[in-house]
Design a protein around this motif. Structure first.
Motif, PDB file in Angstrom:
ATOM      1  N   ILE A   1       0.746  -1.278  -0.084  1.00 59.08           N
ATOM      2  CA  ILE A   1       0.352  -0.104  -0.055  1.00 59.08           C
ATOM      3  C   ILE A   1       1.172   1.115  -0.312  1.00 59.08           C
ATOM      4  CG2 ILE A   1      -1.727   1.702   1.517  1.00 59.08           C
ATOM      5  CD1 ILE A   1      -3.011  -1.311   2.571  1.00 59.08           C
ATOM      6  N   SER A   2       1.920   1.392   0.674  1.00 64.57           N
ATOM      7  CA  SER A   2       2.519   2.569   0.732  1.00 64.57           C
ATOM      8  C   SER A   2       3.528   2.570  -0.670  1.00 64.57           C
ATOM      9  CB  SER A   2       3.894   2.325   2.155  1.00 64.57           C
ATOM     10  OG  SER A   2       5.083   3.036   1.893  1.00 64.57           O
ATOM     11  N   ARG A   3       3.869   1.552  -0.869  1.00 72.58           N
ATOM     12  CA  ARG A   3       4.933   1.830  -2.331  1.00 72.58           C
ATOM     13  C   ARG A   3       3.825   2.654  -3.278  1.00 72.58           C
ATOM     14  NH1 ARG A   3       7.480  -2.967  -0.016  1.00 72.58           N
ATOM     15  NH2 ARG A   3       5.952  -4.276  -0.951  1.00 72.58           N
ATOM     16  N   PHE A   4       3.161   1.791  -3.298  1.00 72.67           N
ATOM     17  CA  PHE A   4       2.117   2.194  -4.431  1.00 72.67           C
ATOM     18  C   PHE A   4       0.844   3.642  -4.000  1.00 72.67           C
ATOM     19  CE2 PHE A   4      -2.656   0.874  -6.663  1.00 72.67           C
ATOM     20  CZ  PHE A   4      -2.439   1.303  -7.744  1.00 72.67           C
ATOM     21  N   GLY A   5       0.425   4.318  -3.238  1.00 75.54           N
ATOM     22  CA  GLY A   5       1.024   5.667  -2.683  1.00 75.54           C
ATOM     23  C   GLY A   5       1.987   6.582  -3.244  1.00 75.54           C
ATOM     24  N   LYS A   6       3.298   6.043  -2.611  1.00 74.39           N
ATOM     25  CA  LYS A   6       4.169   6.595  -3.334  1.00 74.39           C
ATOM     26  C   LYS A   6       4.478   7.012  -5.160  1.00 74.39           C
ATOM     27  CE  LYS A   6       9.541   6.685  -2.459  1.00 74.39           C
ATOM     28  NZ  LYS A   6      10.990   6.387  -1.635  1.00 74.39           N
ATOM     29  N   LEU A   7       4.688   5.553  -5.155  1.00 76.05           N
ATOM     30  CA  LEU A   7       3.927   5.542  -6.889  1.00 76.05           C
ATOM     31  C   LEU A   7       3.386   7.368  -7.046  1.00 76.05           C
ATOM     32  CD1 LEU A   7       5.043   4.488  -9.537  1.00 76.05           C
ATOM     33  CD2 LEU A   7       2.890   3.483  -9.250  1.00 76.05           C
ATOM     34  N   CYS A   8       2.110   6.737  -7.255  1.00 73.68           N
ATOM     35  CA  CYS A   8       1.444   7.880  -7.460  1.00 73.68           C
ATOM     36  C   CYS A   8       1.610   9.329  -7.030  1.00 73.68           C
ATOM     37  CB  CYS A   8      -0.160   7.461  -6.436  1.00 73.68           C
ATOM     38  SG  CYS A   8      -0.405   5.876  -7.177  1.00 73.68           S
ATOM     39  N   LYS A   9       2.107   9.570  -5.918  1.00 74.05           N
ATOM     40  CA  LYS A   9       2.585  10.427  -5.782  1.00 74.05           C
ATOM     41  C   LYS A   9       3.818  10.846  -6.356  1.00 74.05           C
ATOM     42  CE  LYS A   9       3.729  11.796  -1.050  1.00 74.05           C
ATOM     43  NZ  LYS A   9       3.847  12.312   0.499  1.00 74.05           N
ATOM     44  N   ASN A  10       4.354  10.374  -6.940  1.00 66.09           N
ATOM     45  CA  ASN A  10       5.464  10.679  -7.699  1.00 66.09           C
ATOM     46  C   ASN A  10       5.054  10.543  -9.082  1.00 66.09           C
ATOM     47  OD1 ASN A  10       7.666  10.615  -5.769  1.00 66.09           O
ATOM     48  ND2 ASN A  10       8.167   7.893  -6.167  1.00 66.09           N
ATOM     49  N   VAL A  11       3.709  10.719  -9.579  1.00 64.90           N
ATOM     50  CA  VAL A  11       3.574  10.228 -10.389  1.00 64.90           C
ATOM     51  C   VAL A  11       2.428  10.981 -10.948  1.00 64.90           C
ATOM     52  CG1 VAL A  11       1.825   9.332 -12.080  1.00 64.90           C
ATOM     53  CG2 VAL A  11       3.497   7.824 -11.265  1.00 64.90           C
ATOM     54  N   HIS A  12       2.422  11.461  -9.571  1.00 69.02           N
ATOM     55  CA  HIS A  12       1.626  13.378  -9.634  1.00 69.02           C
ATOM     56  C   HIS A  12       2.097  14.056 -10.226  1.00 69.02           C
ATOM     57  CE1 HIS A  12      -0.973  16.222  -7.720  1.00 69.02           C
ATOM     58  NE2 HIS A  12      -1.564  15.733  -8.468  1.00 69.02           N
ATOM     59  N   ARG A  13       3.295  13.898  -9.575  1.00 67.67           N
ATOM     60  CA  ARG A  13       4.722  15.148  -9.572  1.00 67.67           C
ATOM     61  C   ARG A  13       5.123  15.380 -11.198  1.00 67.67           C
ATOM     62  NH1 ARG A  13       6.326  13.961  -4.338  1.00 67.67           N
ATOM     63  NH2 ARG A  13       7.664  12.369  -5.522  1.00 67.67           N
ATOM     64  N   GLY A  14       5.036  14.078 -11.363  1.00 67.81           N
ATOM     65  CA  GLY A  14       5.508  13.981 -13.099  1.00 67.81           C
ATOM     66  C   GLY A  14       4.623  14.800 -14.021  1.00 67.81           C
ATOM     67  N   LEU A  15       3.145  14.425 -13.513  1.00 64.06           N
ATOM     68  CA  LEU A  15       2.503  15.287 -14.972  1.00 64.06           C
ATOM     69  C   LEU A  15       1.922  16.615 -13.907  1.00 64.06           C
ATOM     70  CD1 LEU A  15      -0.598  12.237 -14.067  1.00 64.06           C
ATOM     71  CD2 LEU A  15       0.686  12.671 -15.821  1.00 64.06           C
ATOM     72  N   GLN A  16       2.459  17.120 -13.019  1.00 61.14           N
ATOM     73  CA  GLN A  16       2.758  18.151 -12.806  1.00 61.14           C
ATOM     74  C   GLN A  16       3.517  19.109 -13.764  1.00 61.14           C
ATOM     75  OE1 GLN A  16       2.365  18.128  -8.518  1.00 61.14           O
ATOM     76  NE2 GLN A  16       0.767  19.610  -8.601  1.00 61.14           N
ATOM     77  N   ARG A  17       4.734  18.179 -13.577  1.00 61.15           N
ATOM     78  CA  ARG A  17       5.563  19.252 -14.750  1.00 61.15           C
ATOM     79  C   ARG A  17       5.250  19.764 -15.837  1.00 61.15           C
ATOM     80  NH1 ARG A  17       8.839  15.768 -10.710  1.00 61.15           N
ATOM     81  NH2 ARG A  17       8.661  13.801 -12.603  1.00 61.15           N
ATOM     82  N   ASN A  18       4.680  18.011 -16.702  1.00 63.03           N
ATOM     83  CA  ASN A  18       4.321  18.375 -17.563  1.00 63.03           C
ATOM     84  C   ASN A  18       2.917  18.876 -17.960  1.00 63.03           C
ATOM     85  OD1 ASN A  18       5.739  16.528 -19.791  1.00 63.03           O
ATOM     86  ND2 ASN A  18       5.476  16.047 -17.685  1.00 63.03           N
ATOM     87  N   ASN A  19       2.374  19.888 -16.878  1.00 69.40           N
ATOM     88  CA  ASN A  19       1.330  20.606 -16.941  1.00 69.40           C
ATOM     89  C   ASN A  19      -0.098  19.921 -17.574  1.00 69.40           C
ATOM     90  OD1 ASN A  19       2.754  23.649 -16.488  1.00 69.40           O
ATOM     91  ND2 ASN A  19       3.124  23.265 -17.997  1.00 69.40           N
TER      92      ASN A  19
END
Length: 94
Positions: free
Chosen positions: A71-89
């Protein structure tokens, strides 16, 4: 005192949150743009999240209980992907 959800319920809640937050059903986002315009590949990031969601949907349906680490790894993955999406607007829903 509020009781914490069990691990299966916590993973199901995380999946629901992901499905409502990430634009996994938006076809336009899964297309690549002009060369060198991405900071990390949004398509690959969303593909990764989508495959994890599909895996855990199937695993939970078969009675698999995720560990707290899962659960922790999945949540962390999603948080990192969210940041990646933000970098791409690319806006995720909140």
């Amino acid at each position: 005192m509020e009781r914490k959800p069990d691990r299966v319920s916590a993973m199901k809640q995380l999946i629901v949150q992901i499905k409502t937050t990430f634009p996994l059903d938006s076809v336009d986002i899964f297309k690549c743009g002009p060369a060198n315009t991405c900071v990390g590949c949004p398509k690959k990031l969303l593909d990764l999240v989508d495959s994890e969601v599909n895996y855990w949907d199937a695993a939970l349906a078969q009675g698999v209980t995720p560990s707290l680490g899962d659960i922790s790894r999945f949540g962390k993955l999603c948080k990192n992907v969210h940041r990646g999406l933000q970098r791409n607007n690319i806006q995720a829903h909140h």
